[in-house]
Design a protein around this motif. Structure first.
Motif, PDB file in Angstrom:
ATOM      1  N   MET A 101     -50.660 -18.906  14.003  1.00 52.39           N
ATOM      2  CA  MET A 101     -49.876 -19.991  13.405  1.00 52.39           C
ATOM      3  C   MET A 101     -49.313 -20.925  14.481  1.00 52.39           C
ATOM      4  SD  MET A 101     -47.898 -17.575  14.441  1.00 52.39           S
ATOM      5  CE  MET A 101     -46.498 -17.558  15.521  1.00 52.39           C
ATOM      6  N   TYR A 107     -48.800 -10.986  22.022  1.00 47.17           N
ATOM      7  CA  TYR A 107     -47.694 -11.773  21.444  1.00 47.17           C
ATOM      8  C   TYR A 107     -46.994 -12.625  22.500  1.00 47.17           C
ATOM      9  CZ  TYR A 107     -43.358 -12.695  18.776  1.00 47.17           C
ATOM     10  OH  TYR A 107     -42.299 -13.275  18.128  1.00 47.17           O
ATOM     11  N   ARG A 114     -36.537  -8.871   3.038  1.00 42.01           N
ATOM     12  CA  ARG A 114     -36.485  -8.260   4.370  1.00 42.01           C
ATOM     13  C   ARG A 114     -37.804  -8.476   5.119  1.00 42.01           C
ATOM     14  NH1 ARG A 114     -37.411  -2.634   6.348  1.00 42.01           N
ATOM     15  NH2 ARG A 114     -38.332  -2.135   4.339  1.00 42.01           N
ATOM     16  N   LEU A 115     -38.925  -8.234   4.433  1.00 38.77           N
ATOM     17  CA  LEU A 115     -40.228  -8.344   5.092  1.00 38.77           C
ATOM     18  C   LEU A 115     -40.515  -9.776   5.515  1.00 38.77           C
ATOM     19  CD1 LEU A 115     -42.363  -6.057   2.737  1.00 38.77           C
ATOM     20  CD2 LEU A 115     -41.748  -5.572   5.114  1.00 38.77           C
ATOM     21  N   ILE A 116     -40.275 -10.715   4.614  1.00 39.86           N
ATOM     22  CA  ILE A 116     -40.646 -12.084   4.990  1.00 39.86           C
ATOM     23  C   ILE A 116     -39.673 -12.649   6.017  1.00 39.86           C
ATOM     24  CG2 ILE A 116     -41.909 -12.484   2.821  1.00 39.86           C
ATOM     25  CD1 ILE A 116     -39.783 -14.427   1.969  1.00 39.86           C
ATOM     26  N   LEU A 161     -38.770  -7.472  -0.321  1.00 35.22           N
ATOM     27  CA  LEU A 161     -39.596  -8.638  -0.026  1.00 35.22           C
ATOM     28  C   LEU A 161     -38.855  -9.582   0.926  1.00 35.22           C
ATOM     29  CD1 LEU A 161     -42.218 -10.154  -0.567  1.00 35.22           C
ATOM     30  CD2 LEU A 161     -41.161 -11.189  -2.575  1.00 35.22           C
ATOM     31  N   ASN A 179     -38.406 -10.924   8.407  1.00 32.29           N
ATOM     32  CA  ASN A 179     -38.928 -10.404   9.683  1.00 32.29           C
ATOM     33  C   ASN A 179     -40.148 -11.200  10.136  1.00 32.29           C
ATOM     34  OD1 ASN A 179     -36.931  -8.531   9.724  1.00 32.29           O
ATOM     35  ND2 ASN A 179     -38.234  -6.772   9.250  1.00 32.29           N
ATOM     36  N   HIS A 180     -40.989 -11.552   9.176  1.00 31.32           N
ATOM     37  CA  HIS A 180     -42.162 -12.358   9.539  1.00 31.32           C
ATOM     38  C   HIS A 180     -41.734 -13.714  10.105  1.00 31.32           C
ATOM     39  CE1 HIS A 180     -46.096 -14.220   9.443  1.00 31.32           C
ATOM     40  NE2 HIS A 180     -45.535 -15.254   8.859  1.00 31.32           N
ATOM     41  N   PHE A 181     -40.785 -14.336   9.444  1.00 32.53           N
ATOM     42  CA  PHE A 181     -40.317 -15.641   9.930  1.00 32.53           C
ATOM     43  C   PHE A 181     -39.777 -15.517  11.362  1.00 32.53           C
ATOM     44  CE2 PHE A 181     -39.181 -16.832   5.261  1.00 32.53           C
ATOM     45  CZ  PHE A 181     -40.502 -17.135   5.015  1.00 32.53           C
ATOM     46  N   GLY A 182     -39.071 -14.428  11.608  1.00 29.45           N
ATOM     47  CA  GLY A 182     -38.534 -14.193  12.957  1.00 29.45           C
ATOM     48  C   GLY A 182     -39.643 -14.052  13.983  1.00 29.45           C
ATOM     49  N   TRP A 183     -40.707 -13.394  13.558  1.00 29.72           N
ATOM     50  CA  TRP A 183     -41.854 -13.199  14.461  1.00 29.72           C
ATOM     51  C   TRP A 183     -42.463 -14.548  14.844  1.00 29.72           C
ATOM     52  CZ3 TRP A 183     -47.219 -14.038  13.922  1.00 29.72           C
ATOM     53  CH2 TRP A 183     -48.046 -13.342  14.819  1.00 29.72           C
ATOM     54  N   ARG A 184     -42.590 -15.410  13.866  1.00 28.31           N
ATOM     55  CA  ARG A 184     -43.105 -16.757  14.167  1.00 28.31           C
ATOM     56  C   ARG A 184     -42.168 -17.491  15.121  1.00 28.31           C
ATOM     57  NH1 ARG A 184     -46.352 -19.933   9.623  1.00 28.31           N
ATOM     58  NH2 ARG A 184     -47.425 -18.206   8.625  1.00 28.31           N
ATOM     59  N   LYS A 185     -40.917 -17.440  14.784  1.00 32.38           N
ATOM     60  CA  LYS A 185     -39.922 -18.213  15.529  1.00 32.38           C
ATOM     61  C   LYS A 185     -39.864 -17.779  16.983  1.00 32.38           C
ATOM     62  CE  LYS A 185     -35.460 -20.260  14.410  1.00 32.38           C
ATOM     63  NZ  LYS A 185     -36.093 -21.523  13.979  1.00 32.38           N
ATOM     64  N   ASP A 190     -45.020 -23.314  12.556  1.00 32.20           N
ATOM     65  CA  ASP A 190     -45.237 -22.405  13.687  1.00 32.20           C
ATOM     66  C   ASP A 190     -43.942 -21.733  14.132  1.00 32.20           C
ATOM     67  OD1 ASP A 190     -44.198 -24.834  14.679  1.00 32.20           O
ATOM     68  OD2 ASP A 190     -44.925 -24.309  16.681  1.00 32.20           O
ATOM     69  N   LYS A 191     -42.822 -22.381  13.873  1.00 30.52           N
ATOM     70  CA  LYS A 191     -41.532 -21.788  14.218  1.00 30.52           C
ATOM     71  C   LYS A 191     -40.710 -21.561  12.945  1.00 30.52           C
ATOM     72  CE  LYS A 191     -41.490 -21.643  18.845  1.00 30.52           C
ATOM     73  NZ  LYS A 191     -42.804 -20.946  18.864  1.00 30.52           N
ATOM     74  N   SER A 192     -41.415 -21.306  11.854  1.00 29.23           N
ATOM     75  CA  SER A 192     -40.761 -21.043  10.560  1.00 29.23           C
ATOM     76  C   SER A 192     -39.863 -22.189  10.125  1.00 29.23           C
ATOM     77  CB  SER A 192     -39.945 -19.736  10.622  1.00 29.23           C
ATOM     78  OG  SER A 192     -40.779 -18.645  10.869  1.00 29.23           O
ATOM     79  N   ASP A 209     -46.374  -9.685   2.040  1.00 27.42           N
ATOM     80  CA  ASP A 209     -46.004  -9.829   3.446  1.00 27.42           C
ATOM     81  C   ASP A 209     -47.242 -10.109   4.298  1.00 27.42           C
ATOM     82  OD1 ASP A 209     -44.647  -9.733   5.877  1.00 27.42           O
ATOM     83  OD2 ASP A 209     -44.796  -7.554   6.005  1.00 27.42           O
TER      84      ASP A 209
END
Lengths: 620, 620
Positions: free
Chosen positions: A92, A543, B36-38, B34, B40-46, A22-24, B115
């Motif tokens: 997530m 969000y 870069r995209l993932i 790829l 950014n996704h990880f950051g969104w989760r975090k 959930d927090k990568s 992504d």
């Protein structure tokens, strides 16, 4: 085979390592594994006939339009990134998303998918997908075994709706075969009345088929319901009132038609009323109306309830003695994978009284979880159905689109196939060379199968793997149910309490928030609608939203009076029910794999209670 | 919207930058985007509620079972990598794979998919897929526009077989609606004979529906073929003998039945014989047998041929004057995207005599390519069909599973939907909130739509984008055809020549290798079968194989005598055809985007000729 030889096979898997988190928390592992896989793929491309000149020259790369096109791709991906971040719901989250059947998915599946996509195989035929077709066959074996089909077969599909349609296609075909026998090979059904033909079991149909020549089989199939004839004569299709609407679509599309549907009420626990089912079937049989088939649901989409499959199976056996037979399909799109919870490390389905010990041995629960005998019996009896819908992209925790359907006998597929069935072949471990000939669909991504395969190989389909994972979600559901029972808010001088439905069969929890003393069911519905609006994608700041959920509405036209005991518990009367005819519930398909931990659970439930209170303050 | 505002819109795209490349030429760009995209996704989760404690603690990560599970994932991915490398066919090769409809796919689509999968949205309803549902709606707009439907609608599906089934579902529903009008709202069809009801156009049905109340519409739908009634009365389904077998499945599954199928022979150019189609329809009409619908194919899967859609449309107009109407579906699963070749940078469908100039202006061809008037007219006329199958995962160069279907009028979808059609709504740019209510399928991965969206946004669906890309494949097909015409081998004292089918309509080339003086068609077939075996997945060293192809067999029972002129050209007689009844061809769906370059083309064709010669040496 690397995996099957290793010594990790019977160890308990720690599924928490297999999600991004959930927090990568596992993001760097994800990144590293992905990088490794795609680098290997790039090497594979580069080294195919290494002497060949590359198609894209350095000169080409320097061209202005080349660089502009790359820039355009970059801009598009930027927009994509922006739109996804702004327009996605954080399901997530370990403990703030209590809504739809959505959650973090397994990293082995996502990694495998991202890699396999680069090779872009098509599992419609082995020619277009050598490696991946074999993986789909192995996944099919897994699903067959999971459901208890010893001679079964399974394949992946797009989604549950397509699977249900395929299930009904099987049903229709099998029901029509005896009539086709009568036309093409009358000797094989000599002396049987039309009623007996309409009540021939799947096993008996397969047995007769085995005695026919390939040419006869083709002729029989040409006279089956595939021809378009007799479909309206095949009888009634029986399903519960609360069925998923994909069953309506399937009846429609298959030409059987909605007029053939007979609906069975659900009880106050929202399971199909088997007494009424039995009476209905007896009545139809007495009228000599054939029964096309019955659908039992293992994991209803609105309540997570489990129909008593075992009782239906038992009843069918009784009726068979009286010459009445019906096809049984289990819609376990949602609940199917939970059968892993009942399988020990050797894939044996354990006895009910041994469950407790097995759960303890494998450290499944960290809370007093109760798995009822009813649920156990239903899961056990799935193996007696003819076909089963089971979706890897639901409780298999793999990304979309990965549905699945399993049939009890591999040879059943020859009744719908478009291949000359030269041999009603024995069960083999290999995929058919032309999978597209045995299923509704055609082209199908090899990456889908690869993703499911990697998930299954990493997490065994027994208590050590999926059992523990799904156990965690069930545990959280029971914890959440308990939490709701004690939930009470004081807002603007009013007391608001939560009323959950009775202990759930699976991992879904529905509940209503109600102001104490409120006598209007309508206003209570409005309160819950409003809570949903403030706790879902309707909220423009989703969000930043600290509590997210979904909702459902039980309406009188589908639920009958089954919600009455529940609304009475809230202090409403049957009269209110008659008047309003609907109750709105908040609904959580609890998939989070992370909350089987008291500290974390308490932390998050404290957080969401606070958020609910703030929202109540806004609503009231 | 970032993209629509940039100034790259009308520039010609250099599609070579948008593939990983046969030798991984763009692999580092792929890896960087790829990453870069993932990230950014990880950051969104975090960063969702940053104050929340992570669900996976460092202590958890240190546990032995945690590390063991990661190791197991690693091992599984190793096995995956091994199996994919050993069991994949190198169809990304610029010039050695001349086989199935498989090739390198567009990086924007793969990157977007990889992504979007991490967010795992479900486009069945907007609640489960806010961002992605909108992208699917935009993709639907793209496809509608591409096909020339001004008021149309389109959505993504799993594959062409499901789309064809959906097409037949539309057909069946529309044909049955007038009968339902007669039952439910007889005033609306007062004075019409049964024959007139069976020949009511889609437009007329929609017009009547607009005059009904929501309750009346529901009642009419309940009396339509959805009820199961009247299906056998709706008439004949007409398709060519060489149809894809998914049409058999669709007829079967839809309950219409194979008995309703009327097959039309193909001509010696393997297009449907429209003269016979016209005669057949006239004959059926004279007998008062209704015509359920007609399917035209744009891009046959075995020959890449294009049926004369314009002639069918013209004929239908004539017949309508005589009171005879039939639904027209175009199966452009394979060829649909090539309509972009006829659209200028402003998305206008250009006149035939302006094509040449447009191709020149946009530097489309580097070889004298001929696009026949016939092909042009057929593509133009697609806009007059009621529904069209079009697969992004074929000539859209996106990964599986991304099929698509478009309908001429958005309001058509209300005839199959499972929503109360309170409003026969005006065309809007937004997706329906519940896509699952309007289509055969249910759950559908948001990532699929995202992938197609990114491809469409990067490569416009006109001459500047997909036009140039598909142009390249057509150019290569015409170059390859010419190459085959001159291909001759001398092996062990024998001369072997290649005989390609006549100039292809699209980008597929079929040919036969024949020993000069060989009088046996059977032996010639065997030679080509053997060449296929040595040049396909059957070869155990496929990764080292220097020439790969696919094959097809034209059989008398489906092709009739249409292959006779071709086999006569090879020196066989009609008598040989009667005796053997089949001809085996090698078959190349030419998708490689890289060979519109004389040097590279010559280099590779030299290479594959050498490889073919070595194989002939082995065979003869």
């Amino acid at each position: 085979m690397i995996v099957e030889g290793d010594n990790l096979m019977s160890e308990d898997m720690n599924f928490k390592s297999l999600f991004i988190g959930d927090k990568s928390e596992n993001s760097s592992i994800y990144g590293n594994e992905l990088d490794r896989l795609i680098t290997n793929h790039f090497g594979w491309r580069k080294n195919y006939i290494p002497g060949d000149v590359p198609a894209i020259s350095d000169k080409e790369k320097e061209k202005e339009d080349y660089q502009q096109s790359l820039q355009r791709q970059h801009n598009v991906l930027d927009e994509l990134d922006h739109r996804l971040r702004a327009g996605s719901v954080p399901w997530m989250s370990a403990g703030r998303y209590w809504g739809q059947m959505l959650s973090d998915t397994l990293t082995p599946a996502m990694l495998a998918y991202s890699d396999a996509m680069l090779w872009n195989a098509n599992n419609v035929t082995i020619e277009c997908s050598m490696a991946n077709s074999k993986m789909e066959a192995e996944v099919g074996e897994d699903l067959s075994q999971l459901l208890g089909f010893k001679d079964g077969w399974a394949h992946l599909t797009h989604d549950g709706s397509i699977e249900n349609l395929e299930g009904i296609w099987y049903m229709r075909q099998f029901k029509s075969m005896p009539l086709a026998f009568k036309e093409v090979v009358p000797d094989k059904v000599k002396g049987l009345s039309e009623w007996e033909l309409f009540n021939m079991s799947v096993e008996k149909v397969l047995k007769i088929l085995k005695t026919l020549t390939p040419e006869q089989i083709d002729a029989v199939k040409a006279h089956s319901s595939r021809s378009g004839k007799n479909i309206q004569k095949l009888g009634k299709f029986i399903v519960s009132y609360t069925k998923h609407y994909s069953w309506l679509k399937a009846l429609d599309i298959s030409g059987i038609g909605l007029d053939q549907m007979v609906q069975i009420p659900v009880m106050s626990d929202f399971r199909m009323n088997i007494d009424i089912l039995e009476d209905t079937i007896k009545k139809l049989a007495a009228e000599k109306t054939p029964i096309l088939g019955v659908v039992a649901v293992v994991g209803t989409t609105e309540e997570g309830q489990v129909d008593e499959v075992d009782r239906i199976v038992k009843f069918r056996k009784e009726m068979e003695k009286q010459g009445v037979y019906f096809y049984l399909h289990v819609d376990a799109a949602y609940g199917g994978y939970a059968r892993a919870l009942f399988k020990d490390e050797n894939d044996h389905f354990v006895e009910y009284d041994q469950l407790e010990d097995m759960f303890k041995k494998h450290d499944v629960f960290h809370y007093p979880v109760r798995i009822s005998k009813h649920v156990y019996n239903s899961y056990k009896a799935i193996r007696d159905a003819e076909s089963v819908t089971i979706d890897p992209h639901k409780m298999g925790y793999v990304p979309y689109c990965a549905g699945g359907i399993a049939i009890k006998y591999q040879s059943m597929r020859n009744v719908i196939s478009y291949f000359a069935p030269y041999v009603f072949e024995k069960k083999t471990a290999t995929a058919p060379d032309m999978l597209g000939s045995y299923i509704i669909g055609g082209s199908k991504g090899g990456a889908t199968a690869t993703g499911v395969w990697a998930a299954h190989r990493t997490l065994p389909l027994n208590i050590t793997g999926y059992g523990r994972l799904i156990g965690s979600s069930i545990e959280t559901a029971q914890r959440f149910h308990k939490f709701l029972e004690g939930l009470e808010f004081n807002v603007k001088g009013k007391t608001i309490k939560a009323y959950p439905l009775d202990n759930p069969d699976f991992n879904m929890v529905d509940w209503v928030l109600k102001v104490e003393g409120e006598t209007s069911l309508e206003k209570t519905n409005a309160l819950n609608e409003k809570m949903f609006d403030l706790s879902s994608f309707y909220d423009s700041h989703v969000y930043a939203n600290r509590f997210l959920t979904s909702h459902t509405i039980f309406k009188k036209d589908t639920y009958g009076d089954s919600p009455v005991p529940f609304i009475e518990k809230m202090g409403f009367s049957k009269n209110d029910w008659e008047k309003v005819g609907a109750v709105t519930l908040l609904r959580a398909a609890i998939m989070t794999p992370f909350l089987n931990n008291t500290e974390l659970f308490n932390d998050y439930t404290k957080g969401i209670a606070k958020s609910m209170k703030e929202k109540l303050n806004e609503i009231l």
